[in-house]
Motif scaffolding. Sequence first.
Motif, PDB file in Angstrom:
ATOM      1  N   GLU A 290      -0.138  31.382  14.755  1.00 14.77           N
ATOM      2  CA  GLU A 290       0.811  30.663  15.603  1.00 14.77           C
ATOM      3  C   GLU A 290       0.319  29.237  15.876  1.00 14.77           C
ATOM      4  OE1 GLU A 290       2.798  30.893  20.059  1.00 14.77           O
ATOM      5  OE2 GLU A 290       1.168  32.247  19.521  1.00 14.77           O
ATOM      6  N   GLY A 291      -0.952  29.082  16.201  1.00 11.38           N
ATOM      7  CA  GLY A 291      -1.502  27.759  16.465  1.00 11.38           C
ATOM      8  C   GLY A 291      -1.467  26.863  15.245  1.00 11.38           C
ATOM      9  N   ARG A 292      -1.787  27.455  14.093  1.00 14.66           N
ATOM     10  CA  ARG A 292      -1.774  26.697  12.838  1.00 14.66           C
ATOM     11  C   ARG A 292      -0.368  26.205  12.525  1.00 14.66           C
ATOM     12  NH1 ARG A 292      -5.079  30.207   9.715  1.00 14.66           N
ATOM     13  NH2 ARG A 292      -3.263  31.474   9.361  1.00 14.66           N
ATOM     14  N   LEU A 293       0.632  27.076  12.677  1.00 18.58           N
ATOM     15  CA  LEU A 293       2.012  26.693  12.390  1.00 18.58           C
ATOM     16  C   LEU A 293       2.556  25.737  13.444  1.00 18.58           C
ATOM     17  CD1 LEU A 293       3.451  30.046  11.065  1.00 18.58           C
ATOM     18  CD2 LEU A 293       2.997  27.972   9.772  1.00 18.58           C
ATOM     19  N   ARG A 294       2.092  25.856  14.676  1.00 17.42           N
ATOM     20  CA  ARG A 294       2.510  24.916  15.718  1.00 17.42           C
ATOM     21  C   ARG A 294       2.031  23.508  15.362  1.00 17.42           C
ATOM     22  NH1 ARG A 294       0.648  27.467  20.401  1.00 17.42           N
ATOM     23  NH2 ARG A 294      -1.226  26.212  20.266  1.00 17.42           N
ATOM     24  N   TRP A 295       0.780  23.401  14.896  1.00 18.43           N
ATOM     25  CA  TRP A 295       0.236  22.103  14.481  1.00 18.43           C
ATOM     26  C   TRP A 295       0.991  21.577  13.256  1.00 18.43           C
ATOM     27  CZ3 TRP A 295      -2.062  18.000  15.972  1.00 18.43           C
ATOM     28  CH2 TRP A 295      -2.620  17.118  15.042  1.00 18.43           C
ATOM     29  N   PHE A 296       1.283  22.458  12.309  1.00 15.57           N
ATOM     30  CA  PHE A 296       2.031  22.081  11.115  1.00 15.57           C
ATOM     31  C   PHE A 296       3.384  21.489  11.506  1.00 15.57           C
ATOM     32  CE2 PHE A 296       5.248  23.377   7.956  1.00 15.57           C
ATOM     33  CZ  PHE A 296       4.822  22.616   6.893  1.00 15.57           C
ATOM     34  N   GLY A 297       4.068  22.131  12.443  1.00 15.77           N
ATOM     35  CA  GLY A 297       5.362  21.632  12.903  1.00 15.77           C
ATOM     36  C   GLY A 297       5.236  20.275  13.557  1.00 15.77           C
ATOM     37  N   HIS A 298       4.198  20.109  14.350  1.00 16.43           N
ATOM     38  CA  HIS A 298       3.962  18.823  15.015  1.00 16.43           C
ATOM     39  C   HIS A 298       3.766  17.710  13.979  1.00 16.43           C
ATOM     40  CE1 HIS A 298       2.298  15.867  17.754  1.00 16.43           C
ATOM     41  NE2 HIS A 298       1.224  15.785  17.007  1.00 16.43           N
ATOM     42  N   VAL A 299       2.957  17.971  12.979  1.00 15.39           N
ATOM     43  CA  VAL A 299       2.677  16.969  11.942  1.00 15.39           C
ATOM     44  C   VAL A 299       3.929  16.676  11.131  1.00 15.39           C
ATOM     45  CG1 VAL A 299       1.383  16.548   9.806  1.00 15.39           C
ATOM     46  CG2 VAL A 299       0.220  17.491  11.803  1.00 15.39           C
ATOM     47  N   ARG A 300       4.689  17.689  10.772  1.00 16.92           N
ATOM     48  CA  ARG A 300       5.883  17.490   9.939  1.00 16.92           C
ATOM     49  C   ARG A 300       6.978  16.709  10.650  1.00 16.92           C
ATOM     50  NH1 ARG A 300       6.007  18.677   4.438  1.00 16.92           N
ATOM     51  NH2 ARG A 300       8.224  18.872   4.741  1.00 16.92           N
ATOM     52  N   ARG A 301       7.009  16.768  11.983  1.00 22.87           N
ATOM     53  CA  ARG A 301       8.025  16.035  12.723  1.00 22.87           C
ATOM     54  C   ARG A 301       7.654  14.566  12.938  1.00 22.87           C
ATOM     55  NH1 ARG A 301       8.490  21.105  15.204  1.00 22.87           N
ATOM     56  NH2 ARG A 301       6.898  20.586  16.738  1.00 22.87           N
ATOM     57  N   ARG A 302       6.433  14.186  12.623  1.00 20.71           N
ATOM     58  CA  ARG A 302       5.991  12.797  12.770  1.00 20.71           C
ATOM     59  C   ARG A 302       6.620  11.934  11.666  1.00 20.71           C
ATOM     60  NH1 ARG A 302       3.494  10.915  16.988  1.00 20.71           N
ATOM     61  NH2 ARG A 302       2.203   9.624  15.690  1.00 20.71           N
ATOM     62  N   PRO A 303       6.754  10.640  11.903  1.00 21.82           N
ATOM     63  CA  PRO A 303       7.287   9.746  10.857  1.00 21.82           C
ATOM     64  C   PRO A 303       6.388   9.754   9.612  1.00 21.82           C
ATOM     65  CG  PRO A 303       7.248   8.643  12.982  1.00 21.82           C
ATOM     66  CD  PRO A 303       6.527   9.935  13.154  1.00 21.82           C
ATOM     67  N   ILE A 304       6.967   9.492   8.467  1.00 18.33           N
ATOM     68  CA  ILE A 304       6.268   9.574   7.184  1.00 18.33           C
ATOM     69  C   ILE A 304       5.186   8.510   7.045  1.00 18.33           C
ATOM     70  CG2 ILE A 304       7.803   8.113   5.823  1.00 18.33           C
ATOM     71  CD1 ILE A 304       6.462  11.482   4.656  1.00 18.33           C
ATOM     72  N   ASP A 305       5.291   7.387   7.767  1.00 16.69           N
ATOM     73  CA  ASP A 305       4.311   6.310   7.614  1.00 16.69           C
ATOM     74  C   ASP A 305       3.095   6.458   8.538  1.00 16.69           C
ATOM     75  OD1 ASP A 305       5.900   5.878   9.799  1.00 16.69           O
ATOM     76  OD2 ASP A 305       5.823   3.702   9.655  1.00 16.69           O
ATOM     77  N   ILE A 306       3.030   7.499   9.324  1.00 14.86           N
ATOM     78  CA  ILE A 306       1.880   7.773  10.193  1.00 14.86           C
ATOM     79  C   ILE A 306       0.722   8.282   9.322  1.00 14.86           C
ATOM     80  CG2 ILE A 306       1.096   9.255  12.090  1.00 14.86           C
ATOM     81  CD1 ILE A 306       3.067   7.152  12.999  1.00 14.86           C
ATOM     82  N   PRO A 307      -0.517   7.876   9.614  1.00 17.51           N
ATOM     83  CA  PRO A 307      -1.659   8.271   8.773  1.00 17.51           C
ATOM     84  C   PRO A 307      -1.795   9.778   8.529  1.00 17.51           C
ATOM     85  CG  PRO A 307      -2.352   6.573  10.279  1.00 17.51           C
ATOM     86  CD  PRO A 307      -0.947   6.924  10.654  1.00 17.51           C
TER      87      PRO A 307
ATOM     88  N   VAL B  58      11.397  23.271  10.630  1.00 15.10           N
ATOM     89  CA  VAL B  58      10.549  22.461  11.506  1.00 15.10           C
ATOM     90  C   VAL B  58      11.381  21.462  12.310  1.00 15.10           C
ATOM     91  CG1 VAL B  58       8.776  20.672  11.494  1.00 15.10           C
ATOM     92  CG2 VAL B  58       8.493  22.692  10.114  1.00 15.10           C
ATOM     93  N   GLU B  59      12.420  20.919  11.701  1.00 13.94           N
ATOM     94  CA  GLU B  59      13.242  19.909  12.374  1.00 13.94           C
ATOM     95  C   GLU B  59      13.986  20.480  13.582  1.00 13.94           C
ATOM     96  OE1 GLU B  59      12.822  16.840  11.621  1.00 13.94           O
ATOM     97  OE2 GLU B  59      11.550  17.396   9.925  1.00 13.94           O
ATOM     98  N   GLU B  60      14.290  21.747  13.577  1.00 11.88           N
ATOM     99  CA  GLU B  60      14.932  22.423  14.716  1.00 11.88           C
ATOM    100  C   GLU B  60      13.821  22.937  15.621  1.00 11.88           C
ATOM    101  OE1 GLU B  60      18.155  22.210  14.181  1.00 11.88           O
ATOM    102  OE2 GLU B  60      17.902  21.733  12.073  1.00 11.88           O
ATOM    103  N   ARG B  61      13.340  22.106  16.526  1.00 12.90           N
ATOM    104  CA  ARG B  61      12.127  22.397  17.292  1.00 12.90           C
ATOM    105  C   ARG B  61      12.202  23.722  18.062  1.00 12.90           C
ATOM    106  NH1 ARG B  61       9.335  20.747  22.107  1.00 12.90           N
ATOM    107  NH2 ARG B  61       7.138  20.482  21.600  1.00 12.90           N
ATOM    108  N   GLY B  62      13.288  23.964  18.750  1.00 14.28           N
ATOM    109  CA  GLY B  62      13.424  25.195  19.535  1.00 14.28           C
ATOM    110  C   GLY B  62      13.413  26.436  18.661  1.00 14.28           C
ATOM    111  N   GLU B  63      14.167  26.382  17.587  1.00 15.82           N
ATOM    112  CA  GLU B  63      14.224  27.514  16.652  1.00 15.82           C
ATOM    113  C   GLU B  63      12.867  27.743  15.989  1.00 15.82           C
ATOM    114  OE1 GLU B  63      15.796  30.753  14.890  1.00 15.82           O
ATOM    115  OE2 GLU B  63      16.802  29.485  16.363  1.00 15.82           O
TER     116      GLU B  63
END
Length: 105
Positions: free
Chosen positions: A31-48, A89-94
């Motif tokens: 759960e923690g790993r996927l939560r972090w994955f979701g956080h990273v995927r929702r960031r803009p593409i130009d972020i390091p 990932v884009e549907e944060r609540g779901e």
Amino acid sequence: MVSGLTLKDKVRNETIRSNLKVAPIDEKIREGRLRWFGHVRRRPIDIPVRKCEDIDIRTKRRGRGRPRLTWERVIRKDLELLDISKDLVEERGEWRRSIHVADVL
């Protein structure tokens, strides 16, 4: 200790967790790993942190034995296990509802 047991009692961790009715540790880690994955995927593409996804590390010669497990493969396996896609990932609540593991069973 919460359960009243000590190391001298020599009771297995799985037994203690089942008696206390708490979620298995591997599910909470996933759960923690996927939560972090979701956080990273929702960031803009130009972020390091997103630019790291495109780095090609195959320039070095591989050693003997089994290839190392990569973050991408672990995430792919987790998503297959839960039967969800990266697009969710884009549907944060779901997304949060689909990866959540209850603390107490």
